[in-house]
Each structure stands twice: as structure tokens, then as C-alpha cells.
Design an enzyme around this catalytic site. Structure first.
Site, PDB file in Angstrom:
ATOM      1  N   PHE A 128     -14.437   3.053   2.930  1.00 46.55           N
ATOM      2  CA  PHE A 128     -13.362   1.863   2.149  1.00 46.55           C
ATOM      3  C   PHE A 128     -12.357   2.636   1.022  1.00 46.55           C
ATOM      4  CE2 PHE A 128     -10.587  -1.135   0.052  1.00 46.55           C
ATOM      5  CZ  PHE A 128     -10.413  -1.552   0.912  1.00 46.55           C
ATOM      6  N   ARG A 170      -5.043   0.503  -7.534  1.00 49.48           N
ATOM      7  CA  ARG A 170      -3.358   1.081  -6.721  1.00 49.48           C
ATOM      8  C   ARG A 170      -3.140   1.723  -7.535  1.00 49.48           C
ATOM      9  NH1 ARG A 170      -1.974  -2.631  -2.324  1.00 49.48           N
ATOM     10  NH2 ARG A 170      -2.508  -4.767  -2.534  1.00 49.48           N
ATOM     11  N   LYS A 219      -7.605   7.025  10.219  1.00 51.10           N
ATOM     12  CA  LYS A 219      -9.167   6.532  10.059  1.00 51.10           C
ATOM     13  C   LYS A 219      -9.730   7.865  11.504  1.00 51.10           C
ATOM     14  CE  LYS A 219     -10.317   3.523   6.696  1.00 51.10           C
ATOM     15  NZ  LYS A 219     -11.406   2.050   6.096  1.00 51.10           N
ATOM     16  N   GLY A 249       0.780  -1.427  -0.079  1.00 47.34           N
ATOM     17  CA  GLY A 249      -0.110   0.154   0.049  1.00 47.34           C
ATOM     18  C   GLY A 249       1.133   1.369  -0.131  1.00 47.34           C
ATOM     19  N   ASP A 305      -5.896   2.122  10.443  1.00 51.83           N
ATOM     20  CA  ASP A 305      -7.382   1.306  10.473  1.00 51.83           C
ATOM     21  C   ASP A 305      -7.523   0.998  11.504  1.00 51.83           C
ATOM     22  OD1 ASP A 305      -9.871   0.383   9.844  1.00 51.83           O
ATOM     23  OD2 ASP A 305      -9.934  -0.677   9.051  1.00 51.83           O
ATOM     24  N   GLU A 355       3.468   3.919   6.454  1.00 51.44           N
ATOM     25  CA  GLU A 355       2.021   3.391   6.315  1.00 51.44           C
ATOM     26  C   GLU A 355       1.278   3.581   5.150  1.00 51.44           C
ATOM     27  OE1 GLU A 355       0.598   0.748   6.412  1.00 51.44           O
ATOM     28  OE2 GLU A 355      -0.558   0.081   8.078  1.00 51.44           O
ATOM     29  N   ASP A 356       0.418   3.128   4.146  1.00 51.15           N
ATOM     30  CA  ASP A 356      -0.554   3.931   3.645  1.00 51.15           C
ATOM     31  C   ASP A 356      -1.789   4.478   4.617  1.00 51.15           C
ATOM     32  OD1 ASP A 356      -1.629   0.922   4.201  1.00 51.15           O
ATOM     33  OD2 ASP A 356      -2.138   0.611   1.951  1.00 51.15           O
TER      34      ASP A 356
END
Ligand code: IMP
Ligand code: MG
Length: 182
Positions: free
Chosen positions: A160, A173, A140, A53, A112, A108-109
Site C-alpha cells: 500500500f 496525500r 501494480k 488521487g 490496482d 489515474e494515480d
């Protein structure tokens, strides 16, 4: 905002562009400036991207950090093909470099549940990193997340997201913007 033709795949279409390309570009520049000011060359900075990611974010970010650094990647898997985190984190690849005394910046992308970081940050500390900081493009902001994320690109809606590295079952992606599937 209308999705680009690239956002169309079979019968699925991204619903809504949440972060356009220009806004991502501007924010990545700001993060890179802050990160560049937070370390010294003697920290021997290792920028560790979580695949897959973070691949586009990493590429854009490190090109704008004005410090000597090394780049490596970790592969952890927590999602499978679903859109709800399984909570289980498997490490599929990790770098062989010695972390002893180095500053590690984990990239990190999206944060969550936080399960991925909760597993990886202590692991990197145990391996002797002098300092482990996290830079996440998206967060998030779920109340249950217990890991401190030093740099966050954007607070994300609790839906999402795909694009700019983020996937849904490996689709989307490559999109240069971030969009919502819902
Ligand atoms: P966590 O361990 O629950 O924080 O999940 C982190 C990982 O799940 C991220 O690195 C992503 O790969 C994936 N993920 C979480 N939310 C999303 C999303 O909205 N879109 C795409 N991938 C996501
Ligand atoms: Mg994923």
C-alpha cells in the site's frame, strides 16, 4: 531512505520512501514529452484526472505537455477507508463537456485491481470520445488487470503506497514523494 518529518502522523509513520521527489519529477517530464508527441492540436485533447488521487500528478503533467488541451476531472470511489479494493466503483462527479470526436487522456494515480478503469474507459468511449488512452503514474501489474494502460510512470510494488496524491483514509496525500505504509 529516512522519511521526512511530514511523513509522521500521530502514531503512524511511512515506512519506506519508494519513489523520491526527484525521480517522480524526472519521470513526469518523460511522460509529458511522450504524450506531447502522441497527439495533434486537431485531436482537441481533454485530460481527465481521476480525483482525488491524481491531483498532484495532473498538475505536474499538464504543465509539461506542449499541446493545446482542456482539463477536467472525474470523481470515482472504490476504496472507502480500507487498504483493499472493494471492487465496486461509484461515479460521484463527471464532466458535462461533450466528448464527441475528442481524444481523452484519462489520468489515474495507481492501477490496482483495474476495476476503476474497466468501468470508466468503456463509459468514455460510449460517450463518443474518438480515442481514450490511459496514463497512470503507478501500476501494480496484477495479472487480472484487463485494461490497456498506454503510459505508466512506474511499476509499483504490491504494497500500500501513499503520498504524491495517494492516501490512506485521506492521510498522506500532500507528501511530495511516494512511500510504502508496510
Ligand atoms: P483499482 O480500481 O482497484 O485499480 O483501484 C484504483 C484506485 O484505488 C486508485 O485510483 C487509488 O485511489 C486506490 N488505490 C489502489 N491502490 C492503492 C495504494 O496502494 N495506495 C493508495 N490508493 C490506492
Ligand atoms: Mg484513494
Amino acid at each position: 531512505m529516512t522519511p521526512e518529518p511530514d511523513g509522521r502522523l500521530g502514531d503512524r509513520v511511512v515506512e519506506r520512501v519508494v519513489f523520491p521527489e526527484a525521480e517522480i519529477d524526472r519521470r513526469v517530464g518523460e511522460l509529458a514529452r511522450e504524450i506531447s508527441a502522441a497527439y495533434r492540436p486537431s485531436d482537441r485533447l481533454l485530460v481527465l484526472g481521476l480525483l482525488k488521487g491524481s491531483f498532484l500528478f495532473m498538475a505536474d503533467l499538464v504543465r509539461r505537455i506542449t499541446l493545446p488541451l482542456h482539463v477536467d476531472f472525474l470523481v470515482a470511489s472504490s476504496y472507502g477507508a480500507g487498504t483493499v479494493s472493494s471492487g465496486e466503483v461509484r461515479l460521484l462527479y463527471e464532466p458535462r463537456v461533450d466528448l464527441g470526436g475528442r481524444a481523452v487522456l484519462l489520468v489515474e494515480d495507481i492501477v490496482d485491481s483495474g476495476a476503476t478503469l474497466e468501468r470508466l474507459v468503456p463509459m468514455l468511449r460510449e460517450r463518443g470520445a474518438a480515442r481514450v488512452d490511459v496514463c497512470a503514474l503507478l501500476h501494480k501489474r496484477l495479472p487480472s488487470v484487463g485494461v490497456a494502460v498506454r503510459w505508466v510512470g512506474f511499476d509499483a510494488p504490491n504494497s500500500f503506497l501513499v503520498g504524491y496524491g495517494l492516501d490512506h483514509a485521506e492521510d498522506f496525500r500532500h507528501l511530495p514523494y511516494i512511500a510504502s505504509l508496510e
